[in-house]
Enzyme design. Structure first.
Site, short mmCIF file in Angstrom:
data_model
loop_
_atom_site.label_atom_id
_atom_site.label_comp_id
_atom_site.label_asym_id
_atom_site.label_seq_id
_atom_site.Cartn_x
_atom_site.Cartn_y
_atom_site.Cartn_z
N ASP A 3 -5.96 -0.89 -1.08
CA ASP A 3 -5.23 -0.17 -0.04
C ASP A 3 -6.08 0.95 0.55
O ASP A 3 -5.98 1.26 1.74
CB ASP A 3 -3.93 0.40 -0.63
N ALA A 44 1.48 -3.68 8.58
CA ALA A 44 2.62 -4.42 9.11
C ALA A 44 2.22 -5.31 10.28
O ALA A 44 2.71 -6.44 10.41
CB ALA A 44 3.70 -3.43 9.56
N LYS A 70 -3.79 7.50 -1.06
CA LYS A 70 -4.74 6.81 -0.17
C LYS A 70 -4.54 7.24 1.27
O LYS A 70 -5.48 7.24 2.08
CB LYS A 70 -4.64 5.29 -0.33
N GLU A 130 2.16 9.69 7.23
CA GLU A 130 2.51 10.01 5.84
C GLU A 130 1.46 10.89 5.17
O GLU A 130 1.79 11.71 4.31
CB GLU A 130 2.71 8.72 5.04
N VAL A 137 5.40 8.64 12.35
CA VAL A 137 5.22 9.34 11.08
C VAL A 137 3.80 9.14 10.55
O VAL A 137 3.30 8.02 10.47
CB VAL A 137 6.23 8.84 10.03
N TRP A 146 6.92 -1.72 9.11
CA TRP A 146 6.77 -2.31 7.78
C TRP A 146 8.08 -2.96 7.31
O TRP A 146 8.07 -4.07 6.80
CB TRP A 146 6.30 -1.24 6.80
#
Length: 340
Positions: free
Chosen positions: A240, A136, A187, A277, A275, A11
């Site tokens: 999103d 991304a 989200k 999140e 990762v 990103w």
């Protein structure tokens, strides 16, 4: 404008590309010197395979690159935001606009990431949140995308809008930083759950139910914290949520699929190899919800699976067997329309 992007994941790299294309003087910071050297030599980020990095883009592992910048983009993983912001405290020029693009809630403090940055920088820099449906991988390939720049002061959001906006990347402004950040963090939890239902072999009906009810509980928490309902029906919220719950670009969804297929929490994390999140956000959202007294059954269910080892099938059964209630009491879209 001179801009440093702090964080060279997919990103951060995609945003650095955008800024270079818009004519800015851009440096991309990596946590390790070896990665910075590799990016400079190969002119490609392994997280954005096939996307060439232009000769104008500079690379460094020295945080001193933020000195003299008009803007700094914070694109580290959520767990590294405080440590990185702390290191910037004595380097960054007061008044530099800091653009937070990481998504999450800090463990223990339950602070939003913009609050963490403000705390570490002692309020010397305005913080703008940039968020929305923006993989991304697609931004790097010039696929049309729309996001939101949210700040307490709209002039700061408008500055970020001017920095990033071009014919393939549309930026809207908002003064609801709270709602935008809660959308960004939660989200990921809902997308992880959506992946679980995919891995279990559930259908479109299940995913639609999960996304809609997930949006309702996202809005409940956001409004309780001072966010606005309409934010949850916009790009940062439902936008999103849609892209993260339905795309295989989403690490959160892919992680959930593995768990739904029977993999252990740890094995699934290792298989993703990056990762996730939503894993961290599930615990942090639960803690925050408990602090403000908001009921979030889907997020609680995710926590039970990820941290207490509960079986996903049992959790789904529990959710489907909850007490009867009216949908109209908590639909963010309907409440928004009623206010109008």
């Amino acid at each position: 404008m001179k801009i440093t992007v702090v964080g060279s994941g997919g990103w951060g790299t995609a945003l650095a590309l955008l800024l270079v294309e818009n004519g800015h003087d851009v440096t991309l910071w990596s946590h390790t010197p070896a990665k910075a050297v590799a990016l400079e030599e190969t002119r490609e980020n392994p997280m954005l395979k096939g996307v060439p990095l232009p000769p104008e883009m500079k690379f460094t592992a020295d945080l001193g690159a933020v000195k003299g910048c008009g803007a700094v983009v914070m694109a580290t993983p959520s767990y590294a935001v405080r440590e990185t912001a702390h290191k910037l405290r004595g380097i960054i020029d007061p008044g530099t606009v800091v653009i937070s693009v990481s998504k999450g809630i800090e463990k223990d403090s339950s602070l939003r990431l913009s609050q963490v940055i403000e705390e570490e920088l002692e309020g010397k820099c305005p913080v703008v949140v940039l968020s929305g449906p923006s993989h991304a991988e697609e931004v790097g390939r010039h696929i049309p995308t729309g996001v939101v720049a949210a700040a307490d002061n709209l002039k700061d959001a408008e500055l970020v809008q001017d920095l990033f906006m071009n014919p393939r990347f549309r930026v809207y402004t908002s003064d609801d930083r709270i709602g935008t950040e809660i959308c960004a963090a939660l989200k990921n939890v809902i997308a992880l759950c959506a992946g679980c239902t995919d891995g279990m072999g559930c259908g479109d009906n299940t995913k639609a139910l999960l996304m809609t009810r997930g949006l309702a509980e996202m809005a409940r928490l956001g409004v309780a914290l001072g966010g606005r309902k309409e934010t949850f029906t916009g790009l940062a919220g439902v936008g999103d949520l849609i892209v993260t719950c339905t795309s295989m670009h989403s690490r959160n969804r892919r992680y959930g699929i593995l768990i739904g297929q029977g993999k252990s929490v740890q094995d699934a994390l290792e298989e993703i190899g990056a990762v996730v999140e939503g894993y961290y956000a599930a615990a942090n959202a639960r803690s925050l919800a408990q602090k403000v007294g908001v009921e979030m059954p889907i997020s609680q269910a995710a926590y039970e699976v990820l941290y207490n080892g509960r079986d996903v099938h049992a959790v789904v059964s529990d959710l489907m067997s909850r007490a009867k209630r009216s949908e109209l009491d908590e639909s963010p879209a309907l409440l928004f329309l009623q206010e109008k």
